[in-house]
Design a protein around this motif. Structure first.
Motif, PDB file in Angstrom:
ATOM      1  N   LYS A  30       4.154   6.334  -9.913  1.00  0.00           N
ATOM      2  CA  LYS A  30       4.102   5.747 -11.210  1.00  0.00           C
ATOM      3  C   LYS A  30       4.242   6.777 -12.128  1.00  0.00           C
ATOM      4  O   LYS A  30       3.926   8.076 -11.976  1.00  0.00           O
ATOM      5  CB  LYS A  30       2.498   5.363 -11.588  1.00  0.00           C
ATOM      6  N   ILE A  31       5.454   6.520 -13.012  1.00  0.00           N
ATOM      7  CA  ILE A  31       5.863   7.428 -13.855  1.00  0.00           C
ATOM      8  C   ILE A  31       5.363   7.047 -15.477  1.00  0.00           C
ATOM      9  O   ILE A  31       5.679   5.763 -15.687  1.00  0.00           O
ATOM     10  CB  ILE A  31       7.392   7.569 -14.017  1.00  0.00           C
ATOM     11  N   HIS A  76      -3.995  11.167  -2.115  1.00  0.00           N
ATOM     12  CA  HIS A  76      -5.080  10.411  -2.705  1.00  0.00           C
ATOM     13  C   HIS A  76      -4.827  10.426  -3.983  1.00  0.00           C
ATOM     14  O   HIS A  76      -5.674   9.982  -4.883  1.00  0.00           O
ATOM     15  CB  HIS A  76      -6.075  11.165  -2.398  1.00  0.00           C
ATOM     16  N   SER A  77      -3.556  10.642  -4.651  1.00  0.00           N
ATOM     17  CA  SER A  77      -3.284  10.585  -5.982  1.00  0.00           C
ATOM     18  C   SER A  77      -3.366   9.230  -6.803  1.00  0.00           C
ATOM     19  O   SER A  77      -2.962   8.198  -6.021  1.00  0.00           O
ATOM     20  CB  SER A  77      -1.885  11.150  -6.457  1.00  0.00           C
ATOM     21  N   PRO A  78      -3.832   8.924  -7.713  1.00  0.00           N
ATOM     22  CA  PRO A  78      -3.856   7.535  -8.716  1.00  0.00           C
ATOM     23  C   PRO A  78      -2.504   7.084  -8.812  1.00  0.00           C
ATOM     24  O   PRO A  78      -1.952   6.142  -9.192  1.00  0.00           O
ATOM     25  CB  PRO A  78      -4.676   7.650  -9.614  1.00  0.00           C
ATOM     26  N   ARG A  79      -1.559   8.168  -8.926  1.00  0.00           N
ATOM     27  CA  ARG A  79      -0.155   7.933  -9.294  1.00  0.00           C
ATOM     28  C   ARG A  79       0.698   7.442  -8.215  1.00  0.00           C
ATOM     29  O   ARG A  79       1.748   6.778  -8.441  1.00  0.00           O
ATOM     30  CB  ARG A  79       0.468   9.345  -9.738  1.00  0.00           C
ATOM     31  N   VAL A  80       0.359   7.656  -6.974  1.00  0.00           N
ATOM     32  CA  VAL A  80       0.966   6.863  -5.845  1.00  0.00           C
ATOM     33  C   VAL A  80       0.445   5.601  -5.612  1.00  0.00           C
ATOM     34  O   VAL A  80      -0.759   5.490  -5.244  1.00  0.00           O
ATOM     35  CB  VAL A  80       0.648   7.741  -4.562  1.00  0.00           C
ATOM     36  N   ALA A  81       1.052   4.753  -6.190  1.00  0.00           N
ATOM     37  CA  ALA A  81       0.898   3.103  -5.924  1.00  0.00           C
ATOM     38  C   ALA A  81       0.696   2.805  -4.588  1.00  0.00           C
ATOM     39  O   ALA A  81      -0.335   2.230  -4.147  1.00  0.00           O
ATOM     40  CB  ALA A  81       1.771   2.440  -6.726  1.00  0.00           C
ATOM     41  N   ARG A  82       1.735   2.697  -3.729  1.00  0.00           N
ATOM     42  CA  ARG A  82       1.784   2.582  -2.295  1.00  0.00           C
ATOM     43  C   ARG A  82       2.684   3.243  -1.774  1.00  0.00           C
ATOM     44  O   ARG A  82       3.791   3.882  -2.186  1.00  0.00           O
ATOM     45  CB  ARG A  82       1.811   1.190  -2.224  1.00  0.00           C
ATOM     46  N   VAL A  83       2.597   3.306  -0.394  1.00  0.00           N
ATOM     47  CA  VAL A  83       3.705   4.134   0.563  1.00  0.00           C
ATOM     48  C   VAL A  83       3.983   2.944   1.569  1.00  0.00           C
ATOM     49  O   VAL A  83       3.075   2.431   2.440  1.00  0.00           O
ATOM     50  CB  VAL A  83       3.048   5.372   1.302  1.00  0.00           C
ATOM     51  N   GLU A  84       5.438   2.619   1.488  1.00  0.00           N
ATOM     52  CA  GLU A  84       5.715   1.715   2.476  1.00  0.00           C
ATOM     53  C   GLU A  84       6.736   2.126   3.447  1.00  0.00           C
ATOM     54  O   GLU A  84       7.372   2.959   3.372  1.00  0.00           O
ATOM     55  CB  GLU A  84       6.811   0.661   1.738  1.00  0.00           C
ATOM     56  N   LEU A  85       6.177   1.684   4.836  1.00  0.00           N
ATOM     57  CA  LEU A  85       7.116   2.298   5.932  1.00  0.00           C
ATOM     58  C   LEU A  85       8.391   1.664   5.996  1.00  0.00           C
ATOM     59  O   LEU A  85       8.210   0.023   6.192  1.00  0.00           O
ATOM     60  CB  LEU A  85       6.215   2.240   7.358  1.00  0.00           C
ATOM     61  N   VAL A  86       9.530   2.277   6.031  1.00  0.00           N
ATOM     62  CA  VAL A  86      10.693   1.651   6.323  1.00  0.00           C
ATOM     63  C   VAL A  86      11.113   1.820   7.838  1.00  0.00           C
ATOM     64  O   VAL A  86      11.567   0.613   8.271  1.00  0.00           O
ATOM     65  CB  VAL A  86      11.764   2.322   5.504  1.00  0.00           C
ATOM     66  N   ARG A  87      10.872   2.914   8.327  1.00  0.00           N
ATOM     67  CA  ARG A  87      11.632   3.086   9.730  1.00  0.00           C
ATOM     68  C   ARG A  87      10.668   4.010  10.560  1.00  0.00           C
ATOM     69  O   ARG A  87      10.683   5.401   9.773  1.00  0.00           O
ATOM     70  CB  ARG A  87      13.015   3.400   9.770  1.00  0.00           C
ATOM     71  N   PRO A  88      10.065   3.648  11.507  1.00  0.00           N
ATOM     72  CA  PRO A  88       9.117   4.725  12.153  1.00  0.00           C
ATOM     73  C   PRO A  88      10.044   5.758  12.960  1.00  0.00           C
ATOM     74  O   PRO A  88      11.078   5.300  13.515  1.00  0.00           O
ATOM     75  CB  PRO A  88       8.188   3.952  13.165  1.00  0.00           C
TER      76      PRO A  88
END
Length: 134
Positions: A30-31, A76-88
């Motif tokens: 989030k910006i 654990h920042s509230p600014r990080v909305a989500r982290v999506e795994l693209v490629r393991p």
């Protein structure tokens, strides 16, 4: 001391560790620009994870117009909305700082191939016993 731990526990996110070092991820961040707020996606390779608890961070590296760019995100920042795994990725190190010195194909990480639940092989049916004649 218990009060500090209680405050930290209330601020920690409940997300599981769905990614690790070596994975390619998309971080939805989030910006805030004035009164407006938007989400910017930052895609790159996770090269390090540090600390634990509320201070846990992860470093993501990407190449932008031929220049390597690294950014450190608080887990654990509230600014990080989500982290999506693209490629393991398949790596054997905890920190991938050596990637900074690599160029082109040498900077690639092998993909981790995860096998799905395979069915166990069926046992062959026993051959019918020959009928005995008296």
């Amino acid at each position: 001391m218990n009060e500090i731990k209680a405050i930290e526990a209330s601020q920690m996110k409940e997300q599981p560790d769905s990614f690790k070092v070596g994975d390619t991820v998309k971080v939805h961040f989030k910006i805030v620009e004035g009164k407006t707020e938007r989400i910017q996606v930052y895609e790159g390779l996770v090269i390090a994870m540090k600390n634990s608890g509320i201070g846990k961070t992860f470093t993501v590296r990407k190449n932008s117009y031929g220049v390597g760019v690294e950014r450190v995100f608080p887990f654990h920042s509230p600014r990080v909305a989500r982290v999506e795994l693209v490629r393991p990725g398949r790596v054997r190190r905890a920190k991938l700082y050596y990637i900074r010195g690599k160029i082109g194909k040498a900077a690639k990480i092998k993909e981790l191939i995860v096998k799905k639940n395979a069915k166990p092989k069926a046992k062959p049916a026993p051959a019918p016993a020959a009928a005995e004649t008296p």
